[in-house]
Write an enzyme that holds these catalytic residues in place. Structure first.
Site, PDB file in Angstrom:
ATOM      1  N   HIS A 167       0.748  -1.025   0.187  1.00 24.41           N
ATOM      2  CA  HIS A 167      -0.232  -0.006   0.114  1.00 24.41           C
ATOM      3  C   HIS A 167       0.730   1.076   0.016  1.00 24.41           C
ATOM      4  O   HIS A 167       2.001   1.422   0.873  1.00 24.41           O
ATOM      5  CB  HIS A 167      -0.475   0.399   0.961  1.00 24.41           C
ATOM      6  N   GLU A 170       1.691   3.617   3.355  1.00 25.65           N
ATOM      7  CA  GLU A 170       2.074   3.155   4.253  1.00 25.65           C
ATOM      8  C   GLU A 170       3.978   3.438   4.565  1.00 25.65           C
ATOM      9  O   GLU A 170       4.422   2.621   4.416  1.00 25.65           O
ATOM     10  CB  GLU A 170       1.885   1.830   4.037  1.00 25.65           C
ATOM     11  N   ARG A 227      -3.086   4.656  -2.056  1.00 28.27           N
ATOM     12  CA  ARG A 227      -3.058   3.654  -1.655  1.00 28.27           C
ATOM     13  C   ARG A 227      -2.944   2.115  -2.956  1.00 28.27           C
ATOM     14  O   ARG A 227      -2.064   1.682  -2.047  1.00 28.27           O
ATOM     15  CB  ARG A 227      -4.610   3.276  -1.173  1.00 28.27           C
ATOM     16  N   HIS A 299       2.732  -3.298   6.403  1.00 26.21           N
ATOM     17  CA  HIS A 299       1.672  -2.292   6.724  1.00 26.21           C
ATOM     18  C   HIS A 299       1.712  -1.224   7.624  1.00 26.21           C
ATOM     19  O   HIS A 299       2.223  -1.922   8.306  1.00 26.21           O
ATOM     20  CB  HIS A 299       0.467  -2.823   6.189  1.00 26.21           C
ATOM     21  N   GLU A 374       0.301  -4.549  10.776  1.00 21.50           N
ATOM     22  CA  GLU A 374       0.305  -3.842  10.965  1.00 21.50           C
ATOM     23  C   GLU A 374       1.299  -2.250  11.718  1.00 21.50           C
ATOM     24  O   GLU A 374       1.629  -3.003  13.295  1.00 21.50           O
ATOM     25  CB  GLU A 374      -1.453  -3.587  11.261  1.00 21.50           C
TER      26      GLU A 374
HETATM   27 ZN   LIG Z   1      -1.609  -1.555   3.638  1.00 22.07          ZN
END
Ligand SMILES: [Zn+2]
Length: 419
Positions: A167, A170, A227, A299, A374
């Protein structure tokens, strides 16, 4: 004169960037399945942008009244979480130059071409430990350049994969991947960490710092909040597919939109995004000669370690192994600076995702430890994490990676299951 030229260039670049003046991020209080359904109805327009579905939503000034009315009439409480997105964008990046004359500066964010220079410089610095290879080109022709690192033992080793920036916005993800890669190599070389040496002897590590380079570059030049990829498929209204909904395992189910303007657009068919197709083909090919044990797709944000499944609320057959590993990995993260990373199956602790990378890693390739991580933070800055948090984010995740890998290496391989 030179200053003037630099200033003019900056002016052109700055003016080309989309502005997020007055854009707000709303944080919603989501307490039921019904809330999620109501909120997901908002994922139809590229101007309404979920930063962290279903909780954090970025809203432009002209849609604020509409969204607040929609939430109120559906009895969903919310607060204005970030008052002005543009102010955060301006504050997140230092004004210092991005190439340090004394060497690579790990504590600022880097654009795609700087990262490609970094890849080559790693091979130059560690020629016996690192080599570079490409899994192909992106839609716009950028190289999907990877590193392979490890100590050559003359035997076939087990393998791991990790990547950043699937993405685009990020940014702390490639920064973390680069920092960890360098730490693995330099800590082995200086002899400061025996565990690292052992792990480099045990595994070949395949690393792709920027998996979505077209989107990543776009987030630097045009739209900081981009994104998705940059494809435009025939018949689609909007640009971009969510590459993390485009893998060919359980593609098109829960948590993946068929609307091209949605932030979670799955694409017209599985592997429609060449970046995803190239990575899938590389790992498929490589896994014929090497057993992959760990797959991590990095991410940001929300500080979570997510395992399979994403596409269903059911637990996968090897969840006991994953749970044990995630506990160790996240405890090591916590031990570094006290940051809490929640862990569990993505569909249960976050929301369902179909066609995602971790389900593919486990479901298609049988990689027992297949995750989405994340990174920081939990929403104060969201994607606009200030550069002064790169170090702690990267270091704690390095500690997690090492502890987790030592555990994996000590855990007997379970007979491959058909999942
Ligand atoms: Zn992501």
């Amino acid at each position: 004169m030179q200053r003037l030229v630099v200033f003019s260039l900056c002016l052109v670049a700055c003016m080309a960037m989309e502005s997020f003046d007055g854009y707000k991020v709303l944080r919603m209080e989501v307490t039921s399945e019904e809330h999620i359904e109501i909120i997901s109805e908002l994922d139809f327009d590229h101007e309404l942008d979920f930063w962290d579905f279903p909780r954090d939503l970025m809203v432009p000034p002209h849609l604020l009244e509409f969204v607040q009315f929609y939430l109120k009439s559906n009895e969903i409480n919310h607060v204005v979480w970030i008052e002005d997105v543009q102010a955060k964008i301006d504050a997140a990046v230092s004004e210092e130059p991005h190439i340090d004359v004394d060497g690579f500066d790990y504590y600022v964010y880097h654009n795609y071409s700087e990262i490609m220079v970094w890849v080559d410089s790693i091979v130059e610095a560690y020629p016996t430990l690192a080599s570079t290879f490409s899994v192909g080109l992106s839609h716009e022709g950028r190289d999907l350049k990877c590193l392979k690192i490890g100590i050559d033992t003359g035997k076939t080793k087990r393998a791991i994969w990790f990547n950043g920036a699937i993405h685009a916005r990020e940014w702390v993800s490639p920064a973390t991947v680069m920092w960890m890669t360098n730490a693995l190599l330099s800590n082995h070389t200086t002899g400061t960490d025996e565990d690292v040496t052992f792990l480099l002897e045990s595994f070949d590590m395949y690393i792709l710092p920027v998996m979505n380079p077209d989107g990543y570059e776009y987030s630097w030049t045009t739209n900081r909040m981009w994104r998705k990829t940059r494809t435009h498929h025939p018949g689609d209204l909007c640009y971009g597919t969510d590459p993390n909904r485009n893998f060919d395992y359980m593609w098109g189910g829960l948590g993946a939109s068929n609307v091209s303007c949605a932030s979670t657009y799955r694409g017209p068919h599985a592997l429609s995004e060449v970046e995803v197709k190239n990575v899938v083909e590389f790992i498929r090919q490589q896994s014929q000669s090497q057993t992959f044990r760990l797959f991590i797709d990095y991410h940001s944000y929300s500080q979570m370690m997510l395992s399979t499944w994403g596409h269903t609320y059911d637990l996968p057959p090897d969840y006991d192994l994953m749970e044990e590993h995630m506990k160790i990995h996240t405890e090591a993260i916590h031990d570094a600076f006290g940051a809490n990373y929640t862990y569990g199956p993505g569909s249960r602790i976050l929301y369902p995702v179909s066609g995602g990378s971790r389900d593919w890693g486990y479901g298609d390739r049988g990689i027992p430890y297949s995750y989405t991580i994340e990174l920081r933070d939990t929403g104060e800055h969201g994607f606009l994490l200030p550069e002064d948090q790169i170090y702690e984010t990267a270091f704690e995740n390095y500690r997690g990676l090492i502890a987790g890998l030592l555990h994996i290496e000590a855990t007997p391989v379970r007979a491959q299951r058909h999942v």
